[in-house]
Motif scaffolding. Structure first.
Motif, PDB file in Angstrom:
ATOM      1  N   GLY A  33     -66.314  56.972  -1.371  1.00 24.60           N
ATOM      2  CA  GLY A  33     -67.636  56.913  -1.970  1.00 24.60           C
ATOM      3  C   GLY A  33     -67.840  55.619  -2.730  1.00 24.60           C
ATOM      4  N   LEU A  34     -69.060  55.452  -3.239  1.00 22.84           N
ATOM      5  CA  LEU A  34     -69.422  54.266  -4.011  1.00 22.84           C
ATOM      6  C   LEU A  34     -70.243  54.677  -5.217  1.00 22.84           C
ATOM      7  N   ILE A  35     -69.904  54.080  -6.349  1.00 23.29           N
ATOM      8  CA  ILE A  35     -70.741  54.187  -7.549  1.00 23.29           C
ATOM      9  C   ILE A  35     -71.379  52.815  -7.692  1.00 23.29           C
ATOM     10  N   HIS A  36     -72.650  52.720  -7.339  1.00 26.35           N
ATOM     11  CA  HIS A  36     -73.358  51.442  -7.418  1.00 26.35           C
ATOM     12  C   HIS A  36     -73.487  51.033  -8.881  1.00 26.35           C
ATOM     13  N   ILE A  37     -73.514  49.734  -9.131  1.00 25.52           N
ATOM     14  CA  ILE A  37     -73.602  49.208 -10.508  1.00 25.52           C
ATOM     15  C   ILE A  37     -74.803  49.806 -11.260  1.00 25.52           C
ATOM     16  N   SER A  38     -75.888  50.072 -10.544  1.00 27.88           N
ATOM     17  CA  SER A  38     -77.085  50.642 -11.191  1.00 27.88           C
ATOM     18  C   SER A  38     -76.910  52.119 -11.538  1.00 27.88           C
ATOM     19  N   GLU A  39     -75.823  52.731 -11.074  1.00 25.97           N
ATOM     20  CA  GLU A  39     -75.569  54.146 -11.343  1.00 25.97           C
ATOM     21  C   GLU A  39     -74.467  54.371 -12.382  1.00 25.97           C
ATOM     22  N   VAL A  40     -74.023  53.285 -13.035  1.00 28.05           N
ATOM     23  CA  VAL A  40     -72.990  53.423 -14.064  1.00 28.05           C
ATOM     24  C   VAL A  40     -73.609  53.905 -15.373  1.00 28.05           C
ATOM     25  N   SER A  68     -72.195  58.881   7.682  1.00 29.69           N
ATOM     26  CA  SER A  68     -70.764  58.843   8.005  1.00 29.69           C
ATOM     27  C   SER A  68     -69.940  59.702   7.034  1.00 29.69           C
ATOM     28  N   GLY A  69     -70.614  60.353   6.079  1.00 33.37           N
ATOM     29  CA  GLY A  69     -69.927  61.207   5.121  1.00 33.37           C
ATOM     30  C   GLY A  69     -69.564  60.520   3.817  1.00 33.37           C
ATOM     31  N   LYS A  70     -69.885  59.228   3.697  1.00 32.75           N
ATOM     32  CA  LYS A  70     -69.568  58.528   2.448  1.00 32.75           C
ATOM     33  C   LYS A  70     -70.470  59.027   1.333  1.00 32.75           C
ATOM     34  N   LEU A  71     -69.878  59.164   0.156  1.00 32.18           N
ATOM     35  CA  LEU A  71     -70.595  59.701  -0.997  1.00 32.18           C
ATOM     36  C   LEU A  71     -71.208  58.580  -1.823  1.00 32.18           C
ATOM     37  N   ASN A  72     -72.440  58.773  -2.233  1.00 31.39           N
ATOM     38  CA  ASN A  72     -73.101  57.881  -3.197  1.00 31.39           C
ATOM     39  C   ASN A  72     -73.148  58.659  -4.498  1.00 31.39           C
ATOM     40  N   LEU A  73     -72.542  58.067  -5.536  1.00 29.40           N
ATOM     41  CA  LEU A  73     -72.334  58.801  -6.780  1.00 29.40           C
ATOM     42  C   LEU A  73     -72.973  58.111  -7.972  1.00 29.40           C
ATOM     43  N   THR A  74     -73.132  58.882  -9.043  1.00 22.83           N
ATOM     44  CA  THR A  74     -73.663  58.348 -10.294  1.00 22.83           C
ATOM     45  C   THR A  74     -72.801  58.821 -11.458  1.00 22.83           C
TER      46      THR A  74
END
Length: 126
Positions: A33-40, A68-74
């Protein structure tokens, strides 16, 4: 077998890498997954490294799941990071100035001689 994840679910993830745009993470069952900088944080984040480090485990909320199943997180609903925002709001003006000096005033100090020289040259050209 990969665990089924759903939007708005909280999950513990381990930071596997940090880039200027965010942090790559992995769940205990190896879902990426990815925690985008704007979601920190709700506030502006200049550098993800100020809040996250490689190897750190955090509780994040799933905001979407890619094809693809990758998680977008906050992390915005994580109590620890909410408290960090509150602390940032309570900082004194001196702390705020010291923080901005690192990015703003040092650059001005470095650029000022160049700007003065350019201005003098423009004055003499007229």
């Amino acid at each position: 077998m990969t665990k089924k994840y759903r939007k708005n679910q909280f999950v513990k993830v381990k930071v596997t890498g940090i880039q200027p745009y965010g942090a790559f993470v992995r769940t205990p069952d190896n879902q990426e997954g990815l925690i985008h900088i704007s979601e920190v944080m709700n506030d502006y984040v200049h550098d993800v490294n100020q809040y996250l480090t490689k190897g750190q485990t955090v509780k994040a909320k799933i905001i979407s799941i890619g094809p693809s199943g990758k998680l977008n997180l906050t992390l915005k609903e994580n109590e620890y990071f909410k408290n960090e925002e509150k602390k940032k709001d309570r900082r004194s003006i001196i702390e705020q100035i010291k923080e901005s000096e690192e990015y703003g005033f040092e650059t001005l100090r470095q650029k000022m001689p160049q700007w003065i020289q350019e201005a003098k040259m423009r004055m003499y050209d007229k």
